[in-house]
Write an enzyme that holds these catalytic residues in place. Sequence first.
Site, PDB file in Angstrom:
ATOM      1  N   CYS A  39      -1.086 -33.350  27.351  1.00 42.93           N
ATOM      2  CA  CYS A  39      -0.803 -32.923  25.982  1.00 42.93           C
ATOM      3  C   CYS A  39      -1.550 -31.619  25.772  1.00 42.93           C
ATOM      4  O   CYS A  39      -2.769 -31.572  25.918  1.00 42.93           O
ATOM      5  CB  CYS A  39      -1.286 -34.006  25.015  1.00 42.93           C
ATOM      6  N   SER A  41       7.603 -34.325  13.213  1.00 45.14           N
ATOM      7  CA  SER A  41       6.614 -35.086  12.456  1.00 45.14           C
ATOM      8  C   SER A  41       7.130 -35.237  11.028  1.00 45.14           C
ATOM      9  O   SER A  41       7.035 -34.318  10.224  1.00 45.14           O
ATOM     10  CB  SER A  41       5.283 -34.336  12.458  1.00 45.14           C
ATOM     11  N   LEU A  42       7.685 -36.401  10.747  1.00 42.47           N
ATOM     12  CA  LEU A  42       8.298 -36.616   9.435  1.00 42.47           C
ATOM     13  C   LEU A  42       7.261 -37.199   8.470  1.00 42.47           C
ATOM     14  O   LEU A  42       6.983 -36.634   7.423  1.00 42.47           O
ATOM     15  CB  LEU A  42       9.511 -37.538   9.595  1.00 42.47           C
ATOM     16  N   HIS A  43       6.721 -38.337   8.826  1.00 39.18           N
ATOM     17  CA  HIS A  43       5.598 -38.960   8.114  1.00 39.18           C
ATOM     18  C   HIS A  43       5.880 -39.415   6.689  1.00 39.18           C
ATOM     19  O   HIS A  43       5.002 -39.996   6.041  1.00 39.18           O
ATOM     20  CB  HIS A  43       4.341 -38.068   8.098  1.00 39.18           C
ATOM     21  N   ASN A  96      -5.028 -42.018  13.138  1.00 42.25           N
ATOM     22  CA  ASN A  96      -6.393 -41.912  13.658  1.00 42.25           C
ATOM     23  C   ASN A  96      -7.270 -41.387  12.538  1.00 42.25           C
ATOM     24  O   ASN A  96      -6.921 -40.380  11.912  1.00 42.25           O
ATOM     25  CB  ASN A  96      -6.439 -40.913  14.815  1.00 42.25           C
ATOM     26  N   SER A 145       6.622 -31.149  19.860  1.00 42.85           N
ATOM     27  CA  SER A 145       6.489 -31.796  18.558  1.00 42.85           C
ATOM     28  C   SER A 145       6.311 -30.732  17.484  1.00 42.85           C
ATOM     29  O   SER A 145       5.492 -29.826  17.626  1.00 42.85           O
ATOM     30  CB  SER A 145       5.262 -32.718  18.595  1.00 42.85           C
ATOM     31  N   CYS A 184      -4.548 -24.239  13.166  1.00 42.60           N
ATOM     32  CA  CYS A 184      -3.171 -24.438  12.726  1.00 42.60           C
ATOM     33  C   CYS A 184      -3.050 -24.037  11.263  1.00 42.60           C
ATOM     34  O   CYS A 184      -3.964 -24.259  10.470  1.00 42.60           O
ATOM     35  CB  CYS A 184      -2.783 -25.903  12.898  1.00 42.60           C
ATOM     36  N   GLU A 194      -7.985 -27.780  23.000  1.00 39.94           N
ATOM     37  CA  GLU A 194      -8.067 -29.052  23.721  1.00 39.94           C
ATOM     38  C   GLU A 194      -6.789 -29.371  24.487  1.00 39.94           C
ATOM     39  O   GLU A 194      -5.703 -28.993  24.066  1.00 39.94           O
ATOM     40  CB  GLU A 194      -8.227 -30.192  22.706  1.00 39.94           C
ATOM     41  N   GLY A 223      -2.179 -27.029  16.832  1.00 43.48           N
ATOM     42  CA  GLY A 223      -1.250 -25.938  16.534  1.00 43.48           C
ATOM     43  C   GLY A 223       0.177 -26.392  16.317  1.00 43.48           C
ATOM     44  O   GLY A 223       0.534 -27.539  16.545  1.00 43.48           O
ATOM     45  N   GLU A 224       0.996 -25.465  15.853  1.00 41.74           N
ATOM     46  CA  GLU A 224       2.403 -25.742  15.589  1.00 41.74           C
ATOM     47  C   GLU A 224       3.227 -24.913  16.594  1.00 41.74           C
ATOM     48  O   GLU A 224       3.336 -23.690  16.449  1.00 41.74           O
ATOM     49  CB  GLU A 224       2.724 -25.367  14.136  1.00 41.74           C
ATOM     50  N   CYS A 240      -5.568 -35.284  18.052  1.00 39.80           N
ATOM     51  CA  CYS A 240      -5.435 -33.951  17.485  1.00 39.80           C
ATOM     52  C   CYS A 240      -6.643 -33.210  16.937  1.00 39.80           C
ATOM     53  O   CYS A 240      -7.038 -33.410  15.795  1.00 39.80           O
ATOM     54  CB  CYS A 240      -4.419 -34.054  16.367  1.00 39.80           C
ATOM     55  N   CYS A 264      -4.715 -34.238   9.391  1.00 43.08           N
ATOM     56  CA  CYS A 264      -4.884 -33.672  10.733  1.00 43.08           C
ATOM     57  C   CYS A 264      -6.137 -32.820  10.860  1.00 43.08           C
ATOM     58  O   CYS A 264      -6.381 -31.922  10.046  1.00 43.08           O
ATOM     59  CB  CYS A 264      -3.650 -32.846  11.086  1.00 43.08           C
ATOM     60  N   CYS A 271      -1.614 -30.008   7.158  1.00 45.35           N
ATOM     61  CA  CYS A 271      -1.357 -31.445   6.955  1.00 45.35           C
ATOM     62  C   CYS A 271      -2.662 -32.168   6.598  1.00 45.35           C
ATOM     63  O   CYS A 271      -3.710 -31.935   7.206  1.00 45.35           O
ATOM     64  CB  CYS A 271      -0.746 -32.061   8.214  1.00 45.35           C
TER      65      CYS A 271
HETATM   66  N1  SAH Z   1       2.230 -29.243  14.784  1.00 41.60           N
HETATM   67  C1  SAH Z   1       2.987 -30.142  15.576  1.00 41.60           C
HETATM   68  C2  SAH Z   1       2.277 -30.673  16.803  1.00 41.60           C
HETATM   69  C3  SAH Z   1       0.828 -31.040  16.696  1.00 41.60           C
HETATM   70  S1  SAH Z   1       0.408 -32.537  15.899  1.00 41.60           S
HETATM   71  C4  SAH Z   1       3.483 -31.286  14.718  1.00 41.60           C
HETATM   72  O1  SAH Z   1       3.214 -31.286  13.534  1.00 41.60           O
HETATM   73  O2  SAH Z   1       4.210 -32.139  15.210  1.00 41.60           O
HETATM   74  C5  SAH Z   1       0.966 -33.812  16.945  1.00 41.60           C
HETATM   75  C6  SAH Z   1       1.247 -35.098  16.212  1.00 41.60           C
HETATM   76  O3  SAH Z   1       0.035 -35.766  15.827  1.00 41.60           O
HETATM   77  C7  SAH Z   1       2.012 -34.866  14.932  1.00 41.60           C
HETATM   78  O4  SAH Z   1       2.990 -35.846  14.754  1.00 41.60           O
HETATM   79  C8  SAH Z   1       0.919 -35.024  13.899  1.00 41.60           C
HETATM   80  O5  SAH Z   1       1.469 -35.264  12.650  1.00 41.60           O
HETATM   81  C9  SAH Z   1       0.116 -36.150  14.470  1.00 41.60           C
HETATM   82  N2  SAH Z   1      -1.218 -36.311  13.924  1.00 41.60           N
HETATM   83  C10 SAH Z   1      -2.064 -35.363  13.492  1.00 41.60           C
HETATM   84  N3  SAH Z   1      -3.198 -35.906  13.020  1.00 41.60           N
HETATM   85  C11 SAH Z   1      -3.088 -37.231  13.173  1.00 41.60           C
HETATM   86  C12 SAH Z   1      -3.916 -38.350  12.864  1.00 41.60           C
HETATM   87  N4  SAH Z   1      -5.110 -38.190  12.307  1.00 41.60           N
HETATM   88  N5  SAH Z   1      -3.451 -39.576  13.171  1.00 41.60           N
HETATM   89  C13 SAH Z   1      -2.241 -39.746  13.742  1.00 41.60           C
HETATM   90  N6  SAH Z   1      -1.408 -38.753  14.030  1.00 41.60           N
HETATM   91  C14 SAH Z   1      -1.817 -37.501  13.751  1.00 41.60           C
END
Ligand code: SAH
Length: 345
Positions: free
Chosen positions: A106, A215-217, A291, A192, A113, A93, A160-161, A334, A120, A117
């Site tokens: 984007c 992406s710390l989270h 999301n 990212s 991937c 996508e 993907g990463e 994503c 995701c 996570c």
């Molecule tokens: N692998 C990379 C880039 C792809 S994800 C990364 O981890 O950064 C892009 C961003 O979207 C990341 O910050 C990811 O954590 C976030 N993301 C993935 N799923 C999501 C969701 N359901 N809601 C909000 N953010 C999400």
Amino acid sequence: MNELRDIKSMLPGELEEAFREMGLPAYRSKQVFSWLQKGAGSFEEMQNLPQSLRESLSREYMITAPKVLRKQVSRKDGTIKYLWELSDGNSVESVVMRYHYGNTVCISSQVGCAMGCAFCASTIGGLVRSLRPSELLDQVLFSQLDSGLPISHIVLMGIGEPLNNLENVLRFLELVNDPKGLNIGMRHITISTCGLTENIDKLAEHHIQLTLTVSLHAPDDETRNRIMPVNRAYGVEKVVETCRRYYAVTGRRVSFEYAMIDGVNDTPRHAEALCALLKGGGFHVNLIPLNRVEESPLKPSTPENLKKFREILDQHGINHTVRRRLGSDIDASCGQLRRKTISAR
Ligand code: SAH
């Protein structure tokens, strides 16, 4: 039969060299490069090349050209989501967003991937394969061609990463930055990553002026281990320390993404821990309302919890913004469109 060489993954200098070896003048390689940058899908289309050359090139090289499998346009904000079919039948996508500073695409860096996570959609079926430089470039080229919107900014935040495909991503950056190509400046590009620290260090060595976001989270290993398995290899302290080093080496500040997940990482305790972790670093935090992903029970934080969280960051002087949600009516987060299309098959 020999495998055909992927011509769009070649840098202009490499193309010139390969053409020289075939006894062709440099201007021929420039003509071909220019056609590729215009989205030509076959050598047949390259009208200023002699027919014999078109034929000999098609015996040596292949040209990638994704097909639009699905296209969704948001009625709310004009965001466009593409699902592309690649030459091997896989799909990825891209999303085109219209910001006041310019149109941003984007793009995905891999098919699927490996990172796992919990929140995701991209990782649900695991990793299929990494994208080639040409396939990264195609997402920009063909988004621009199909939408008619000139693209000025790129974020590698799709499926993907990117740092798990570093070599191809670096080559893509050179291609997309080429003055004879799309000529998109590095300061208009954001990568990212979930925080693969060795590759953040490797990227830093290239001194590229792009923006790195991590992406710390979660502010502590216990919470981050629960939602991001990659944290078991690269814990939060190590990630933040690597980001400080990245800033020192490149002069570019790193920002952090933090998806707000109800009851998981959004309590005042988490906010306090985040402030302590990032203290004095000059970091920026981008709070993202989660999301919802159909396959996952995780829910976005309530507006009250988000507000409280922000207040604590403010009290500690931690710079932050809340990400605007674009394309929420078209599954533009994503990996969701690819997931839906795979499971409908
Ligand atoms: N692998 C990379 C880039 C792809 S994800 C990364 O981890 O950064 C892009 C961003 O979207 C990341 O910050 C990811 O954590 C976030 N993301 C993935 N799923 C999501 C969701 N359901 N809601 C909000 N953010 C999400």
